[in-house]
Design a protein around this motif. Structure first.
Motif, short mmCIF file in Angstrom:
data_model
loop_
_atom_site.label_atom_id
_atom_site.label_comp_id
_atom_site.label_asym_id
_atom_site.label_seq_id
_atom_site.Cartn_x
_atom_site.Cartn_y
_atom_site.Cartn_z
N GLY A 167 0.82 -1.20 0.00
CA GLY A 167 0.00 0.00 0.00
C GLY A 167 0.86 1.25 0.00
N THR A 168 0.46 2.24 -0.79
CA THR A 168 1.19 3.49 -0.85
C THR A 168 0.32 4.53 -1.56
OG1 THR A 168 3.32 4.50 -1.43
CG2 THR A 168 2.34 3.01 -3.05
N TYR A 169 0.89 5.70 -1.83
CA TYR A 169 0.21 6.73 -2.63
C TYR A 169 0.87 6.80 -4.00
CZ TYR A 169 -2.66 8.51 1.18
OH TYR A 169 -3.61 8.65 2.17
N ASP A 170 0.08 7.13 -5.02
CA ASP A 170 0.62 7.11 -6.38
C ASP A 170 1.69 8.16 -6.62
OD1 ASP A 170 -0.95 9.36 -6.40
OD2 ASP A 170 -2.40 8.60 -7.88
N GLN A 171 1.80 9.15 -5.72
CA GLN A 171 2.78 10.21 -5.90
C GLN A 171 4.15 9.85 -5.32
OE1 GLN A 171 0.35 12.86 -3.44
NE2 GLN A 171 2.09 13.17 -2.08
N ILE A 172 4.28 8.69 -4.68
CA ILE A 172 5.51 8.38 -3.96
C ILE A 172 6.72 8.29 -4.88
CG2 ILE A 172 5.20 5.86 -4.01
CD1 ILE A 172 6.35 5.83 -1.14
N THR A 173 6.54 7.72 -6.07
CA THR A 173 7.66 7.57 -7.01
C THR A 173 7.10 7.19 -8.37
OG1 THR A 173 9.74 6.39 -7.46
CG2 THR A 173 7.99 5.12 -6.46
N PRO A 174 7.75 7.59 -9.43
CA PRO A 174 7.32 7.11 -10.76
C PRO A 174 7.62 5.62 -10.92
CG PRO A 174 8.75 9.06 -10.91
CD PRO A 174 8.86 8.56 -9.52
N GLY A 175 6.78 4.92 -11.68
CA GLY A 175 7.04 3.51 -12.02
C GLY A 175 6.91 2.56 -10.86
N ILE A 176 5.83 2.74 -10.07
CA ILE A 176 5.64 1.89 -8.89
C ILE A 176 5.66 0.41 -9.26
CG2 ILE A 176 3.98 1.22 -7.10
CD1 ILE A 176 3.10 4.14 -6.98
N PHE A 177 4.91 0.04 -10.29
CA PHE A 177 4.72 -1.38 -10.59
C PHE A 177 6.03 -2.05 -11.01
CE2 PHE A 177 3.02 -4.78 -13.55
CZ PHE A 177 2.68 -5.63 -12.52
N HIS A 178 6.77 -1.44 -11.91
CA HIS A 178 7.98 -2.12 -12.37
C HIS A 178 9.05 -2.17 -11.28
CE1 HIS A 178 10.01 1.79 -13.43
NE2 HIS A 178 11.10 1.08 -13.23
N LYS A 179 9.03 -1.19 -10.35
CA LYS A 179 9.97 -1.26 -9.24
C LYS A 179 9.62 -2.40 -8.29
CE LYS A 179 11.45 3.56 -9.35
NZ LYS A 179 11.53 4.85 -8.63
N LEU A 180 8.34 -2.63 -8.09
CA LEU A 180 7.92 -3.73 -7.22
C LEU A 180 8.22 -5.09 -7.87
CD1 LEU A 180 4.50 -2.40 -5.87
CD2 LEU A 180 6.70 -2.49 -4.68
N THR A 181 8.01 -5.20 -9.17
CA THR A 181 8.33 -6.47 -9.83
C THR A 181 9.83 -6.73 -9.81
OG1 THR A 181 8.45 -5.43 -12.01
CG2 THR A 181 6.33 -6.36 -11.36
N GLY A 182 10.61 -5.66 -9.95
CA GLY A 182 12.07 -5.81 -9.87
C GLY A 182 12.50 -6.27 -8.49
N ALA A 183 11.88 -5.71 -7.45
CA ALA A 183 12.22 -6.11 -6.08
C ALA A 183 11.88 -7.57 -5.83
CB ALA A 183 11.49 -5.21 -5.09
N LEU A 184 10.71 -8.00 -6.28
CA LEU A 184 10.32 -9.40 -6.08
C LEU A 184 11.22 -10.35 -6.85
CD1 LEU A 184 6.43 -9.05 -6.22
CD2 LEU A 184 7.78 -9.79 -4.25
N SER A 185 11.51 -10.01 -8.10
CA SER A 185 12.36 -10.89 -8.91
C SER A 185 13.77 -10.99 -8.33
CB SER A 185 12.42 -10.39 -10.35
OG SER A 185 11.15 -10.43 -10.95
N SER A 186 14.28 -9.86 -7.81
CA SER A 186 15.62 -9.88 -7.22
C SER A 186 15.66 -10.71 -5.95
CB SER A 186 16.11 -8.46 -6.94
OG SER A 186 15.31 -7.86 -5.92
N GLN A 187 14.49 -10.90 -5.32
CA GLN A 187 14.38 -11.77 -4.15
C GLN A 187 14.02 -13.21 -4.53
OE1 GLN A 187 14.82 -11.07 -0.76
NE2 GLN A 187 15.77 -9.16 -1.45
N ARG A 188 14.11 -13.52 -5.79
CA ARG A 188 13.83 -14.86 -6.33
C ARG A 188 12.41 -15.32 -6.05
NH1 ARG A 188 16.94 -18.05 -8.55
NH2 ARG A 188 16.06 -19.92 -7.59
#
Length: 885
Positions: A698-719
């Motif tokens: 959960g967050t606000y849409d103004q927190i950072t650009p590209g929320i979705f791809h940053k989250l997918t990158g974090a998950l993938s980097s955690q295998r």
């Protein structure tokens, strides 16, 4: 230099001959010399060298010992060397047979000869034994038994070898009943390791089922049972059919040529026919274009046709060789009963009488009568009866698909389809014996038909038979699929649709469209009623629909499920489509139908069934949503800011509306209420029934650009293997994203500390100012570089759908799976200034289908053709720029 001096001159000379000989044979092979001839020439080359090395041992011995060596020793070639089928880099099996009682006296000769063989640089299987030792070992060890069953003397005392051979055959003849099961069991274990089905898409040409080892199995069984290993002599003695001998020879010639080419291509012993080799060989053969089939699919079809023939012949021959109960002819009248004069039904099997066999040789209807009876009685058909069917059907002309079947044949076949007892096994045998294509001619097109992709593991016909087998096993399933299957009344329609569902493959047109027409044609041919024919056509035409909806679309979307309910039309058709879809996925390959997919399909089934049970699916859906919202509002009673919660509930998308019980959904919203615009919070929940972890952010849409791809990158980097994702924008700019994942480092539920680690990584991905590109950690469990290299032959595709969802453009990406792929795609979508609302990630073996519901940043669909092409080009370029491994 010193090493060369220690090697015997005869070995040095032999090495040179070996190198020149291989090169000469390579040229012969490339010029089109048949495989059996290349193998025979290489065997002659090796034989000459082995004889020269043995002669060198004799020449080096004191003069007074030379005749003694010739008298007491003989060199025996066995296994492939013995039957003259040596591939260019095969191992050489040599036995030095001797008649010297004192091992110490024989040792100098044994050491010198074996050293010469090893110095030659070949992979040598060497043994030195007396006659009694060799026979004793063979009686105890199946590998030695089968190896020595193909022996011949190439040097030394031929009388010594003849004495061994006579005694060996005598012992085998006396003990064949005990030895035979060991031979079959050893081969069965090898097939289990290297491929139990002939239709494995990356087979071992020597050891997988239907390969060279099975042809050798005919020789071993023949030697053990009848004292003869040569197939020609077995045919002359009446143990092999003439047509079987012809097919065995054709398969041997093809497989030997293929194995030779693999050896020459790789410069070593190589028997695995992987996708890279398949493509190379198909290109090498320069096959003419064939509509609907790639050259590699044509090549592999030929391979599977040969291995299928071998499998059928081996099964039949092995059954013939097995010992029969000695007094069965006396007990048979007491333990069996006659059925209509044509069949005898026993405790375990059913067989034809002489009268029945005579009828079966001239009438396909009698074959179906027998098979239907075996299914009703749940009995295995006797081997001799199957053999008669094989002979009879081989004489029948191809069936005319435009002609209706005889009414009695149609009724018997439909009766067979209505009973699940032994249906899978019997349909498989009918297909093997070419009976099935006499009933449904279109089946012949799918025989040994390969689909050259990373999704299907089996050929079309093998996949279909496995799907039917999965269906029939559902009769004993205790879960929802079994309950649904047992409740289906029109099982013959379901089983027929399963048989037909992929018959349209191998044509240019979409296989579901072709299949629909073939289903209509088959319905008329079998004399089905109009309703049954239409039901079969719908199931074949829509057999992918449920799978695509569950894996690639938002099944919580009202419009999607209502549309699907209208397409299906009735609860009974939905039930059949549900279990048919499960079977279709299960038959693709091991692990494809996982708990996650099964649960998704079951949810979609229950959801759609509720709608079909109401008078108006659309009205029922609206009422269901309103009732759920009322339930959530009631759950806010104990919270202070009910107005804020109500505002969020009013705009919740369906995926969040039903994400848990009412208390859980409201509790999650309350977490978001406490967030500041610069914060992010992540939590997790393990779902045991699906074996997945749900991560919510959960967050606000103004927190950072590209929320979705940053989250997918974090998950993938955690295998974390992402199975599905939901991107939800709520009121006041709040964002609630959910990811359903499986942890690659754990089997089952990851520990709490691991899940907390992943949650921290998700929060940091949004709150840390600059983290750079994520890194994707590899372990030994990842696919090898060799596997990834094959993927370069699989096309990457991007498609668009502007019809299914009212508010979104659906982007589907078909690509070869690799670490970081999802991150690459989502980053490209971000750079294209597209907003992702829903993501479905489907992994099938090595192939992925990632589906994204997207809009412009302003919330509009993308309908401009130029803009769509720009998106396609950007996604393809991003994926192609990724490293292969």
């Amino acid at each position: 230099m010193p090493t060369t001096l220690r090697i015997h001159p005869a070995v040095v000379e032999a090495r040179e001959k070996l190198a020149k000989g291989r090169e000469k044979l390579r040229k012969q092979h490339n010029s089109g010399t048949p495989g059996v001839q290349v193998c025979a020439h290489f065997t002659d080359l090796l034989e000459g060298m082995v004889v020269e090395l043995f002669n060198a041992v004799i020449a080096d011995a004191p003069e007074d010992q030379r005749e003694k060596i010739k008298q007491h020793f003989c060199v025996v070639a066995h296994s492939g060397f013995g039957r003259r089928e040596m591939a260019p880099y095969s191992d050489v099996d040599v036995m030095l047979l001797h008649s010297i009682r004192s091992e110490e006296a024989a040792l100098p000769i044994i050491r010198q000869f074996s050293q010469h063989l090893y110095d030659l640089g070949l992979d040598v299987g060497f043994s030195a034994r007396t006659v009694s030792q060799a026979i004793s070992m063979a009686m105890q060890d199946t590998t030695v038994l089968t190896s020595l069953s193909e022996s011949r003397c190439i040097a030394g005392n031929a009388e010594l070898f003849e004495r061994f051979d006579n005694q060996f055959r005598w012992y085998v003849k006396r003990r064949w009943k005990k030895l035979l099961p060991g031979i079959e069991n050893a081969r069965r274990e090898e097939r289990t390791e290297f491929g139990e089905t002939v239709f494995l898409l990356e087979p071992n040409v020597k050891r997988s089922r239907g390969g060279l080892r099975d042809i050798q199995l005919v020789r071993w069984l023949g030697f053990c049972r009848f004292g003869e290993s040569e197939p020609k002599l077995l045919e002359q003695a009446g143990h092999l059919l003439k047509d079987d001998l012809k097919k065995l020879r054709a398969a041997r010639d093809f497989l030997l040529w293929l194995r030779n080419d693999l050896h020459f291509s790789q410069g070593k012993a190589a028997d695995l026919l992987d996708k890279t080799e398949q493509l190379r060989l198909a290109e090498l053969q320069n096959r003419p274009p064939q509509e609907g089939l790639l050259p590699v699919e044509q090549f592999m079809r030929e391979y599977f046709q040969h291995t299928s023939n071998v499998r059928e012949i081996v099964n039949s021959f092995a059954e013939l060789c097995r010992p029969q109960f000695p007094l069965w002819w006396l007990l048979e009248p007491l333990l069996t009963h006659q059925f209509e004069g044509d069949f005898r039904v026993g405790p375990r099997t059913i067989k034809c009488t002489k009268q029945g066999l005579a009828k079966m040789r001239r009438d396909l209807g009698e074959v179906l009568r027998l098979v239907d009876l075996a299914n009703l009685y749940n009995k295995r058909i006797d081997h001799g009866t199957w053999r008669t069917i094989r002979e009879a059907v081989s004489q029948m002309p191809p069936a005319d698909p435009s002609e209706p079947l005889r009414e009695d044949i149609s009724k018997l076949f439909l009766s067979l389809l209505s009973q699940p007892a032994r249906l899978g096994e019997l349909l498989r045998r009918l297909h093997e014996l070419r009976v099935l294509e006499q009933i449904i001619p279109a089946v012949s097109h799918t025989r040994s038909l390969l689909q050259f992709n990373a999704y299907h593991r089996y050929t079309v016909d093998e996949h279909t038979l496995r799907a039917v087998e999965y269906l029939t096993k559902l009769k004993d399933d205790r879960g929802v699929p079994g309950e649904v299957y047992r409740g289906i009344k029109q099982k013959r329609v379901l089983h027929l649709a399963m048989l037909l569902h992929d018959l349209g493959k191998g044509y240019v047109e979409d296989h579901s469209e072709v299949g629909r027409r073939l289903a209509e044609q088959t319905g008329h041919r079998l004399g089905l009623s109009k309703d049954e024919t239409e039901a079969t056509m719908l199931l074949v035409h829509k057999h992918l629909r449920m799978s695509h909806l569950a894996q690639q679309h938002d099944i919580s979307d009202d419009e999607v499920v209502v549309q699907f309910a209208v397409e299906v039309g009735s609860p009974e058709l939905l039930q059949m489509l549900y279990v048919l879809t499960l079977a279709d996925l299960a038959a693709v390959g091991p692990g494809v139908l996982n708990d996650w997919k099964k649960e998704l399909l079951t949810d979609l089934y229950h959801h759609t069934l509720r709608l079909l049970s109401s008078e108006s699916p659309a009205t029922a859906m609206t009422a269901r949503r309103r009732a759920r919202m009322d339930e959530l509002l009631a759950a806010t009673a104990n919270f202070s800011d009910r107005a804020w919660l109500k505002k969020q509930i009013e705009v919740l998308p369906s995926s969040s509306l039903y994400a848990g019980n009412a208390a859980e959904v409201v509790s999650q919203l309350e977490r978001l209420r406490k967030l500041s615009p610069s914060d992010a919070v992540a939590w997790s929940k393990y779902q045991a029934e699906r074996n997945v972890v749900e991560y919510a952010v959960g967050t606000y849409d103004q927190i950072t650009p590209g929320i979705f791809h940053k989250l997918t990158g974090a998950l993938s980097s955690q295998r974390q293997q992402i199975l599905s994702a939901e991107i939800n924008t709520l009121a006041d700019g709040l964002v609630l994203d959910r990811f359903y994942v499986q942890d690659r480092d754990y089997s089952g539920a990851p520990p709490e500390n691991r899940r907390q680690e992943v949650c921290r990584a998700l929060e940091q991905a949004l709150t840390t100012a600059s983290q750079g590109e994520p890194t994707f950690r590899r372990t030994w469990q990842d696919r090898s570089q060799a596997t990834d290299s094959r993927a370069q032959h699989l096309p990457t595709r991007v498609s668009f759908d502007n019809n299914t969802a009212e508010r979104f453009t659906i982007v589907a990406v078909f690509a070869y799976d690799r670490m970081g792929l999802l991150y690459t795609i989502t980053r490209a979508l971000f750079e294209l200034e597209l907003s992702v609302s829903i993501a479905k990630i489907g992994t099938h073996l090595d192939q992925v289908v990632d589906v994204f519901y997207v809009t412009t940043l302003g919330g509009a669909k993308i309908v401009d053709e130029k803009r769509l092409e720009e998106i396609r080009a950007k996604l393809l370029a991003a994926i192609e720029s990724m490293p292969a491994a």
